[in-house]
Design a protein around this motif. Sequence first.
Motif, PDB file in Angstrom:
ATOM      1  N   ILE B 197      42.137  50.172  42.488  1.00 14.79           N
ATOM      2  CA  ILE B 197      42.935  48.944  42.512  1.00 14.79           C
ATOM      3  C   ILE B 197      44.168  49.233  43.363  1.00 14.79           C
ATOM      4  N   VAL B 198      44.146  48.701  44.562  1.00 12.14           N
ATOM      5  CA  VAL B 198      45.209  48.985  45.531  1.00 12.14           C
ATOM      6  C   VAL B 198      46.471  48.202  45.157  1.00 12.14           C
ATOM      7  N   ARG B 199      46.257  46.977  44.710  1.00 11.38           N
ATOM      8  CA  ARG B 199      47.385  46.122  44.327  1.00 11.38           C
ATOM      9  C   ARG B 199      46.899  45.202  43.213  1.00 11.38           C
ATOM     10  N   PRO B 200      47.466  45.316  42.038  1.00 14.29           N
ATOM     11  CA  PRO B 200      47.077  44.382  40.985  1.00 14.29           C
ATOM     12  C   PRO B 200      47.633  42.989  41.279  1.00 14.29           C
ATOM     13  N   GLY B 201      46.931  41.960  40.876  1.00 14.74           N
ATOM     14  CA  GLY B 201      47.393  40.589  41.126  1.00 14.74           C
ATOM     15  C   GLY B 201      46.589  39.644  40.270  1.00 14.74           C
ATOM     16  N   LYS B 202      46.886  38.349  40.366  1.00 12.61           N
ATOM     17  CA  LYS B 202      46.220  37.416  39.472  1.00 12.61           C
ATOM     18  C   LYS B 202      45.548  36.234  40.168  1.00 12.61           C
ATOM     19  N   ASP B 203      45.883  35.979  41.431  1.00  8.58           N
ATOM     20  CA  ASP B 203      45.410  34.745  42.062  1.00  8.58           C
ATOM     21  C   ASP B 203      43.981  34.810  42.591  1.00  8.58           C
ATOM     22  N   VAL B 204      43.636  35.934  43.178  1.00 11.41           N
ATOM     23  CA  VAL B 204      42.327  36.073  43.806  1.00 11.41           C
ATOM     24  C   VAL B 204      42.007  37.563  43.922  1.00 11.41           C
ATOM     25  N   THR B 205      40.727  37.867  43.817  1.00 14.67           N
ATOM     26  CA  THR B 205      40.292  39.262  43.979  1.00 14.67           C
ATOM     27  C   THR B 205      39.822  39.480  45.413  1.00 14.67           C
ATOM     28  N   ILE B 206      40.439  40.442  46.097  1.00 16.84           N
ATOM     29  CA  ILE B 206      39.968  40.792  47.442  1.00 16.84           C
ATOM     30  C   ILE B 206      39.250  42.139  47.344  1.00 16.84           C
ATOM     31  N   LEU B 207      37.960  42.122  47.663  1.00 17.37           N
ATOM     32  CA  LEU B 207      37.164  43.360  47.664  1.00 17.37           C
ATOM     33  C   LEU B 207      37.023  43.834  49.099  1.00 17.37           C
ATOM     34  N   THR B 208      37.362  45.096  49.336  1.00 14.90           N
ATOM     35  CA  THR B 208      37.313  45.607  50.705  1.00 14.90           C
ATOM     36  C   THR B 208      37.031  47.093  50.675  1.00 14.90           C
ATOM     37  N   TYR B 209      36.911  47.703  51.854  1.00 14.09           N
ATOM     38  CA  TYR B 209      36.732  49.154  51.920  1.00 14.09           C
ATOM     39  C   TYR B 209      37.070  49.649  53.316  1.00 14.09           C
ATOM     40  N   SER B 210      37.262  50.950  53.410  1.00 17.23           N
ATOM     41  CA  SER B 210      37.526  51.645  54.672  1.00 17.23           C
ATOM     42  C   SER B 210      38.720  51.010  55.403  1.00 17.23           C
ATOM     43  N   ARG B 211      38.610  50.846  56.719  1.00 20.98           N
ATOM     44  CA  ARG B 211      39.774  50.391  57.492  1.00 20.98           C
ATOM     45  C   ARG B 211      40.203  48.979  57.118  1.00 20.98           C
ATOM     46  N   LEU B 241      27.851  50.221  43.213  1.00 19.61           N
ATOM     47  CA  LEU B 241      29.122  49.490  43.147  1.00 19.61           C
ATOM     48  C   LEU B 241      29.721  49.620  41.751  1.00 19.61           C
ATOM     49  N   ASP B 242      31.041  49.678  41.707  1.00 22.06           N
ATOM     50  CA  ASP B 242      31.742  49.830  40.425  1.00 22.06           C
ATOM     51  C   ASP B 242      31.980  48.442  39.809  1.00 22.06           C
ATOM     52  N   PHE B 243      30.985  47.952  39.095  1.00 19.04           N
ATOM     53  CA  PHE B 243      31.104  46.599  38.542  1.00 19.04           C
ATOM     54  C   PHE B 243      32.035  46.532  37.332  1.00 19.04           C
ATOM     55  N   ASP B 244      32.381  47.668  36.749  1.00 15.51           N
ATOM     56  CA  ASP B 244      33.387  47.629  35.671  1.00 15.51           C
ATOM     57  C   ASP B 244      34.702  47.100  36.243  1.00 15.51           C
ATOM     58  N   THR B 245      35.108  47.697  37.350  1.00 19.82           N
ATOM     59  CA  THR B 245      36.375  47.297  37.973  1.00 19.82           C
ATOM     60  C   THR B 245      36.262  45.916  38.619  1.00 19.82           C
ATOM     61  N   ILE B 246      35.167  45.680  39.331  1.00 26.83           N
ATOM     62  CA  ILE B 246      34.980  44.386  39.997  1.00 26.83           C
ATOM     63  C   ILE B 246      34.919  43.264  38.954  1.00 26.83           C
ATOM     64  N   GLY B 247      34.156  43.484  37.905  1.00 27.39           N
ATOM     65  CA  GLY B 247      33.980  42.456  36.868  1.00 27.39           C
ATOM     66  C   GLY B 247      35.278  42.145  36.149  1.00 27.39           C
ATOM     67  N   ILE B 250      37.339  39.935  38.349  1.00 29.58           N
ATOM     68  CA  ILE B 250      36.829  38.554  38.454  1.00 29.58           C
ATOM     69  C   ILE B 250      37.173  37.766  37.191  1.00 29.58           C
ATOM     70  N   LYS B 251      37.095  38.439  36.050  1.00 26.21           N
ATOM     71  CA  LYS B 251      37.409  37.751  34.793  1.00 26.21           C
ATOM     72  C   LYS B 251      38.880  37.364  34.725  1.00 26.21           C
ATOM     73  N   LYS B 252      39.692  38.032  35.527  1.00 26.56           N
ATOM     74  CA  LYS B 252      41.126  37.731  35.559  1.00 26.56           C
ATOM     75  C   LYS B 252      41.440  36.648  36.596  1.00 26.56           C
ATOM     76  N   THR B 253      40.850  36.775  37.793  1.00 25.66           N
ATOM     77  CA  THR B 253      41.239  35.878  38.901  1.00 25.66           C
ATOM     78  C   THR B 253      40.279  34.714  39.119  1.00 25.66           C
ATOM     79  N   HIS B 254      39.021  34.914  38.786  1.00 25.28           N
ATOM     80  CA  HIS B 254      37.960  33.899  38.953  1.00 25.28           C
ATOM     81  C   HIS B 254      37.711  33.489  40.394  1.00 25.28           C
ATOM     82  N   ARG B 255      38.243  34.266  41.313  1.00 23.83           N
ATOM     83  CA  ARG B 255      38.024  33.959  42.736  1.00 23.83           C
ATOM     84  C   ARG B 255      37.834  35.281  43.492  1.00 23.83           C
TER      85      ARG B 255
END
Lengths: 342, 327
Positions: B197-211, B241-247, B250-255
């Motif tokens: 988790i690079v930056r915790p937040g509440k509005d939207v989940t941005i999933l990314t990797y590498s550069r 994929l780490d669905f514990d963290t992703i899930g 999503i349950k927090k931001t829903h986006r």
Amino acid sequence: MVQERTLPQFQASAAQISPEEGLRLYEDMVLGRFFEDKCAEMYYRGKMFGFVHLYNGQEAVSSGVIKSLRSDDYVCSTYRDHVHALSAGVPAKNVMAELFGKETGCSRGRGGSMHLFSSEHNMLGGFAFIGEGIPVALGAAFQSRYRRDALGDPSADQVTACFFGDGTSNNGQFFECLNMAALWKLPILFVVENNKWAIGMAHERATSQPEIYKKASVFGMPGVEVDGMDVMAVREVAQQAVARARAGEGPTLIEALTYRFRGHSLADPDELRSKAEKEAWLARDPIKRFEAYLLEHSLVDEGALKAVRDRIQTTIDDALTFAEESPEPSPDDLYKYIFAED
Amino acid sequence: MAETLLFNALREAIDEEMGRDDTVFVLGEDVGVYGGSYKVTKDLYDKYGELRVLDTPIAENSFTGMAVGAAMTGLRPIIEGMNMGFLLLAFNQIANNAGMLRYTSGGNYKIPMVIRGPGGVGRQLGAEHSQRLEAYFQAVPGLKIVACSTPYNAKGLLKAAIRDDNPVLFFEHVLLYNLKEDLPNHEYVVPLDKAEIVRPGKDVTILTYSRMRHHVTQAVKGLEKKGLDPEVIDLISLKPLDFDTIGASIKKTHRVIIVEECMKTGGIGAEIIASINDRYFDELDAPVVRLSSQDIPTPYNGKLETLTIVQPKQIEAAVENMVALKV
């Protein structure tokens, strides 16, 4: 029919072999032949599935090479791997059970005919794509050298025998690995079983230089051709190559001229090979030839040979019963063995 | 703490693991005398000798297969792909043997090996040197796929990959080798299977990797000024994929917005969207959006290349639209 190559001469009468060693080789060849005949029977009776490639006719190569190895040496094979696995010591019942797709198979029913593995017997595998086993075998040989020279373990003198066919000798992995093996003086035997046909592609139509053993010379590696229907001749060249590899003197390319008595696989109609060619090679049956050798040199009598055949017939019968009665893998284990922790 | 460049963090990881376990060795093109094209193995040849830092001929499929054989018989090879794109030439050995052989052998053999090197789109390197093979390899059973993104996670993840008993494809990024970061002086290992988790937040989940993590971080600066609060997750492990963290996110931001450098078709994001639909459809307030590279061979021309990969402004706009429900 393409002009046959002249088989290299071998002075069998000058070769030394004890009666015990002779019977050991004979038993291994008979095991290979009887096992494959039983496979054909089971396949046609619908007990065995997939692609099944039989080794009939080539037994002198497997027995002559692998029986010249120690039990801690490595063997690497192709899709035509049943008999190499048997020569390497994988029990017939576990090979048969694998062909039946059973949990007791040497690959636990996950591999099948072309993917026989046994870490216990240093059987690195049957590899089903052309040439892909050669780099894997090279890795096992590198590992021996690494343990000896990088880790200072003087007992690490294991040799790897890598089998493949004439068709593979036109594939890049063959040349790439010959280069690396020679460059790093790896303890490996490249054993080409030239049975003249890559399914329907005659060797002469596929390669610019049919004499495969000559391809070793550009890598500065010894290359030898041998009559692959004569187990004594194969054993002789294998022993020399093994000794050289074990002494740290590097790889050898052995081209064994041989012939498969059946089609490419049991699904192959085998329409392209001429009757005359087949008959000429059938007359050189390596098992009959070795029987004659053993008897002519009074190493054993016919009773001893029959006792071997009877014993192997029992082994095959037992293997079949074992395979038929063994359980299939559990559906609960569908995902088992994907990862090391499974 | 010592400021360390990413390529040196990788080098430290390899050096430490080679010192810890003498079955670990490196092989690849120019890894030895030359020290590696990006200097990840600099001086290791002098320290460990020619067998443990093995310069190979240019024969990718064969030296990869050789590493498989060495791993099957008890060594722990680390292959350096001089450029990960070259490993297309080793696809057979990676897929059939590194990935599938353990299963096919019914568990007879394990294959502890790492295949690492630079992937991604660099600066005008042309199509062949700008590939993202993670998407091509994700369907192969038995492989773990990891992408590092900072000096800290590069070092800790590579150590974990070397210790793992499975084949790990380890993607570095050609434009991240000179990132700097203060690294701990003590030894540490970062688990392969955990997203960061690079930056915790509440509005939207941005999933990314590498550069693309760094493009997202740039975009987030603009978004913060606009009062938005996105959660940024670096996937780290692309397979599994780490669905514990992703899930949980999503349950927090829903986006969800996925930002990736692979191409859209058959990409990592495509797989994530399918999995999110399977697992978290009821949690979503909006369709998942993915920002991917264009489905084209990466062009040489600098302007066209820039248009090919996702830029921070596009990420900013996508987040704003999603939060405003203008997806």
